[in-house]
Design a protein around this motif. Structure first.
Motif, PDB file in Angstrom:
ATOM      1  N   LEU A 151     -52.958   1.300 -26.179  1.00  0.00           N
ATOM      2  CA  LEU A 151     -54.074   0.495 -26.682  1.00  0.00           C
ATOM      3  C   LEU A 151     -55.195   0.388 -25.655  1.00  0.00           C
ATOM      4  CD1 LEU A 151     -55.249  -1.340 -28.871  1.00  0.00           C
ATOM      5  CD2 LEU A 151     -54.031  -3.236 -27.823  1.00  0.00           C
ATOM      6  N   SER A 152     -54.818   0.103 -24.395  1.00  0.00           N
ATOM      7  CA  SER A 152     -55.873  -0.094 -23.398  1.00  0.00           C
ATOM      8  C   SER A 152     -56.646   1.195 -23.157  1.00  0.00           C
ATOM      9  CB  SER A 152     -55.296  -0.632 -22.089  1.00  0.00           C
ATOM     10  OG  SER A 152     -54.527   0.359 -21.463  1.00  0.00           O
ATOM     11  N   ALA A 153     -55.937   2.346 -23.212  1.00  0.00           N
ATOM     12  CA  ALA A 153     -56.623   3.636 -23.033  1.00  0.00           C
ATOM     13  C   ALA A 153     -57.581   3.874 -24.191  1.00  0.00           C
ATOM     14  CB  ALA A 153     -55.596   4.755 -22.939  1.00  0.00           C
ATOM     15  N   GLY A 209     -63.043   3.951 -26.214  1.00  0.00           N
ATOM     16  CA  GLY A 209     -64.061   3.418 -27.124  1.00  0.00           C
ATOM     17  C   GLY A 209     -65.282   2.951 -26.361  1.00  0.00           C
ATOM     18  N   LEU A 210     -65.059   2.238 -25.246  1.00  0.00           N
ATOM     19  CA  LEU A 210     -66.178   1.756 -24.429  1.00  0.00           C
ATOM     20  C   LEU A 210     -66.985   2.924 -23.864  1.00  0.00           C
ATOM     21  CD1 LEU A 210     -64.980  -1.244 -22.190  1.00  0.00           C
ATOM     22  CD2 LEU A 210     -66.828  -1.216 -23.859  1.00  0.00           C
ATOM     23  N   THR A 218     -71.101   4.364 -24.430  1.00  0.00           N
ATOM     24  CA  THR A 218     -72.131   4.616 -23.409  1.00  0.00           C
ATOM     25  C   THR A 218     -72.998   5.828 -23.751  1.00  0.00           C
ATOM     26  OG1 THR A 218     -70.623   5.965 -22.105  1.00  0.00           O
ATOM     27  CG2 THR A 218     -70.755   3.649 -21.508  1.00  0.00           C
ATOM     28  N   GLY A 219     -72.450   6.716 -24.606  1.00  0.00           N
ATOM     29  CA  GLY A 219     -73.212   7.920 -24.956  1.00  0.00           C
ATOM     30  C   GLY A 219     -74.118   7.734 -26.161  1.00  0.00           C
ATOM     31  N   PHE A 238     -72.143  -5.643 -22.766  1.00  0.00           N
ATOM     32  CA  PHE A 238     -71.971  -4.190 -22.653  1.00  0.00           C
ATOM     33  C   PHE A 238     -72.872  -3.632 -21.553  1.00  0.00           C
ATOM     34  CE2 PHE A 238     -73.320   0.101 -23.822  1.00  0.00           C
ATOM     35  CZ  PHE A 238     -72.091   0.737 -23.860  1.00  0.00           C
ATOM     36  N   TRP A 239     -74.131  -4.096 -21.516  1.00  0.00           N
ATOM     37  CA  TRP A 239     -75.090  -3.622 -20.519  1.00  0.00           C
ATOM     38  C   TRP A 239     -74.622  -4.008 -19.103  1.00  0.00           C
ATOM     39  CZ3 TRP A 239     -78.174  -5.619 -16.712  1.00  0.00           C
ATOM     40  CH2 TRP A 239     -79.164  -4.748 -16.210  1.00  0.00           C
TER      41      TRP A 239
END
Ligand code: ZN
Ligand code: ZN
Length: 240
Positions: A2-4, A9-10, A14-15, A80-81
């Motif tokens: 899950l953490s991976a 996802g994060l 960024t892209g 997020f930023w």
């Protein structure tokens, strides 16, 4: 893992162009709001003894709810930023830290929000900011989002401050956010789904139940806590 997956996802986000990010974060907040309102209504229908309960919301309530969603989107983007820019660090290892980090987030936010909530009741900010939320004497699910913009931004600021303090595990952050929504909904159900014998069980008796926050809407001198009644019990503002 899950953490991976969460970390992937994060990194995927960024892209993406900024506009896509805003739309994704807005959709996330709107989905959460819709779920809160739908689940809240189901629980009210299941547990309420009042068959004349009015489930419709006014135009002004929808407008304020929409504004809160936009501001929460802004806070999500800010978080997020800050993460992308390195001001906020997030751990992705799976370890005992998930549980400990969750406890740190849960109790840390609980005390921060207790202090903020208590202070806002004692100062001029009550009339100009917090009174809007207290127009509801018998809260209903949408009241979770009936907040003055400054209050929404302040809660968001506390949350970003907490994330800046320490590199929390990503799973702990997600679990905390889900539990935060459950407590928010619970406090504004307007009914108590838990029987008294369950509410008085060890540990559970120290949690912020529907009755706990409902009592705050009815008697504003008591129950300033959110997730637990610990701080109210400690500072003499607890009302069962
Ligand atoms: Zn209050
Ligand atoms: Zn409330």
């Amino acid at each position: 893992m899950l953490s991976a997956n969460l970390n992937d996802g994060l990194i995927y986000l960024t892209g993406l162009p900024v506009l896509s990010l805003w739309l994704i974060f807005l959709a996330e907040n709107v989905i959460i709001t819709v779920l809160v309102l739908l689940i809240g209504r189901q629980l009210q229908q299941k547990f309420s003894v009042d068959t004349l309960i009015n489930y419709s919301y006014t135009r002004r309530e929808w407008q304020l709810c929409g504004l809160t969603n936009i501001l929460n989107t802004l806070i999500t983007y800010a978080g997020f930023w800050l993460w992308k820019s390195g001001f906020i660090k997030i751990e992705t290892d799976v370890s005992l830290a998930i549980f400990l980090d969750f406890l740190f987030l849960f109790f840390g936010m609980d005390i921060l929000m207790f202090v903020f909530h208590y202070m806002i009741h004692q100062t001029f900010l009550y009339q100009s900011v917090h009174r809007l939320h207290h127009l509801a004497v018998h809260p209903k699910p949408i009241d979770l989002f009936i907040l003055h913009p400054l209050e929404t931004l302040s809660f968001g600021g506390l949350w970003l401050f907490m994330l800046w303090l320490y590199p929390f595990n990503i799973c702990a952050v997600v679990i905390y956010l889900m539990i935060n929504i459950i407590f928010g909904l619970t406090g504004h159900l307007g009914i108590e789904p838990l029987p008294a014998n369950i509410r008085n069980l060890p540990f559970i008796k120290y949690l912020g139940t529907s009755t706990f926050h409902h009592n705050h809407h009815q008697q504003e001198r008591y129950n300033f806590g959110f997730y637990t009644s610990l701080w109210d019990r400690l500072f003499g503002t607890y009302k069962a």
